[in-house]
Design an enzyme around this catalytic site. Structure first.
Site, PDB file in Angstrom:
ATOM      1  N   ASN A 196     -43.338  37.496  17.930  1.00 48.64           N
ATOM      2  CA  ASN A 196     -44.896  37.059  17.641  1.00 48.64           C
ATOM      3  C   ASN A 196     -43.761  36.288  15.546  1.00 48.64           C
ATOM      4  OD1 ASN A 196     -46.841  37.732  18.638  1.00 48.64           O
ATOM      5  ND2 ASN A 196     -46.875  39.926  17.872  1.00 48.64           N
ATOM      6  N   GLY A 238     -49.894  37.213  12.568  1.00 49.68           N
ATOM      7  CA  GLY A 238     -50.597  38.416  11.841  1.00 49.68           C
ATOM      8  C   GLY A 238     -49.147  39.143  11.597  1.00 49.68           C
ATOM      9  N   HIS A 263     -39.137  33.268  33.288  1.00 53.78           N
ATOM     10  CA  HIS A 263     -39.567  32.503  32.436  1.00 53.78           C
ATOM     11  C   HIS A 263     -39.987  33.004  31.323  1.00 53.78           C
ATOM     12  CE1 HIS A 263     -43.722  33.319  34.217  1.00 53.78           C
ATOM     13  NE2 HIS A 263     -43.853  33.161  32.718  1.00 53.78           N
ATOM     14  N   SER A 320     -46.739  40.367   9.265  1.00 56.03           N
ATOM     15  CA  SER A 320     -46.052  40.771   7.717  1.00 56.03           C
ATOM     16  C   SER A 320     -44.477  40.713   6.989  1.00 56.03           C
ATOM     17  CB  SER A 320     -47.057  41.979   7.601  1.00 56.03           C
ATOM     18  OG  SER A 320     -46.290  43.047   8.014  1.00 56.03           O
ATOM     19  N   GLN A 332     -40.015  41.732  19.635  1.00 50.39           N
ATOM     20  CA  GLN A 332     -40.318  43.607  20.120  1.00 50.39           C
ATOM     21  C   GLN A 332     -39.756  43.881  21.312  1.00 50.39           C
ATOM     22  OE1 GLN A 332     -43.882  44.775  17.677  1.00 50.39           O
ATOM     23  NE2 GLN A 332     -43.989  43.269  17.009  1.00 50.39           N
ATOM     24  N   HIS A 386     -37.629  38.629  13.748  1.00 46.08           N
ATOM     25  CA  HIS A 386     -37.012  39.430  14.559  1.00 46.08           C
ATOM     26  C   HIS A 386     -38.130  39.688  15.992  1.00 46.08           C
ATOM     27  CE1 HIS A 386     -40.844  40.262  12.443  1.00 46.08           C
ATOM     28  NE2 HIS A 386     -40.680  41.488  13.141  1.00 46.08           N
ATOM     29  N   GLU A 418     -64.906  32.259  25.127  1.00 44.54           N
ATOM     30  CA  GLU A 418     -63.352  32.226  25.846  1.00 44.54           C
ATOM     31  C   GLU A 418     -63.190  33.753  25.435  1.00 44.54           C
ATOM     32  OE1 GLU A 418     -61.984  30.047  22.514  1.00 44.54           O
ATOM     33  OE2 GLU A 418     -60.856  28.362  24.209  1.00 44.54           O
TER      34      GLU A 418
END
Ligand SMILES: [Zn+2]
Length: 343
Positions: free
Chosen positions: A149, A155, A294, A157, A164, A162, A314
């Site tokens: 992310n 989101g 992929h 911070s 995860q 990095h 959605e």
């Protein structure tokens, strides 16, 4: 020119995506995303991922100089023996067992993968391999979800570069769909693999192609769910990242880096992206052999300062409306110059 309003079938998730390009030109008076121009230091003593800092757990990070991984101090999944849930059919529960890891791409707080050297990004890719190989070897783990992310819009911070890992004892909902769709496709099509058949189509030789490599293609999927979604797909069927040889791994990591740079150019800043490394699940299912690795890159933006929201329709239908014609997204990404490093 393809129709600007149509349902398109996403064959991995087996769901319809609504391509509605005209909705992208609708007058917009909603929220704009502030562009971040703050200066980021090379080392931040308050960052729990920087070398040498003391984390909330009390552990002190080593003065690492190459990519480095550790167990998440605030893990959503725990490796310990937890009490299993009950059998209430309407309020069913189960123990959330697994392992969460934090993968630091680089010791410098202000780097992103876009401005790593070739040697540095290859080291990052080797960490993708070693983490997947070691965690997937654990019999208690069913799926190793590796992702990054990037950006405050999704989101994050902590700006430190990095990724995860969420390694769980169950296969995710999307994971089960993606596995089943590829397995059933192969069974119904004389052993042909879904993703290799897909990227061999004419659309992925021009209109939906972003980059053609020797071992991989970067494409905008025909039924892209996010406005500028791209996939990096190997030309040969490979289940997981640890099975690429060094030449393939280097090309994969450089094509990934160039795609990150294209987004930075397109959105005129260090662009937010949700990236998922789609490795095969590692439970005992025979269908895992039909899963093709992929990378899926999903920026949450529809333009440089507007987020793509998942709103009422959605969220309640799970059928996404994409306001950008995928062919136009591919053309815009091809126009970027990925060899240029951001300043
Ligand atoms: Zn840091």
């Amino acid at each position: 020119m393809p129709a600007e309003h149509q349902w398109r079938w996403q064959p991995l998730l087996e769901q319809w995506v609504l391509i509605a390009a005209a909705s992208g030109s609708r007058p917009w008076s909603g929220a704009s995303v502030a562009q971040h121009t703050e200066t980021v230091p090379e080392h931040d003593p308050d960052c729990y991922l920087c070398p040498g800092v003391t984390r909330a757990s009390g552990d002190i990070n080593p003065n690492y100089t190459a990519p480095w991984a550790f167990d998440n101090d605030f893990a959503s999944l725990l490796p310990h023996e937890l009490e299993d849930g009950g059998n209430d059919p309407l309020h069913k529960t189960a123990a959330a067992r697994g392992n969460c890891r934090v993968l630091c791409w680089h010791p410098s707080h202000n780097k992103t993968l876009a401005d790593c050297s070739e040697g540095e990004i290859l080291e990052v890719a080797k960490l993708w391999q070693s983490e997947y190989a070691s965690i997937s070897a654990d019999d208690s783990i069913a799926q190793v979800m590796m992702f990054e992310n990037k950006g405050k819009e999704v989101g994050v911070s902590n700006l430190h570069p990095h990724g995860q890992i969420y390694a769980a004892d169950t296969v995710s909902d999307y994971g089960r769909r993606i596995r089943l769709s590829q397995h059933q496709y192969k069974q119904a099509n004389n052993g042909q693999q879904l993703l290799q058949t897909l990227i061999a189509r004419d659309e992925y030789k021009d209109a939906l192609l972003v980059e053609q490599g020797t071992h991989f293609k970067t494409i905008v999927p025909f039924a892209a769910r996010l406005p500028y979604e791209t996939w990096i797909v190997p030309l040969r069927h490979v289940q997981s990242v640890d099975r690429f040889d060094l030449e393939e791994l280097l090309e994969l990591s450089l094509m990934y880096q160039r795609q990150v740079r294209r987004y930075d150019q397109l959105f005129r800043r260090s662009a937010p992206i949700m990236t998922v490394f789609q490795n095969a699940p590692c439970d005992t299912s025979q269908a895992n052999a039909d899963w093709c690795f992929h990378i899926a890159l999903q920026p949450p933006l529809r333009d440089s300062d507007t987020l793509k929201y998942f709103a009422g329709y959605e969220a309640s239908s799970n059928n996404v409306v994409n306001p950008i014609q995928p062919e136009n997204a591919a053309a815009a990404l091809r126009d970027c110059s990925p060899e240029v490093q951001p300043t």
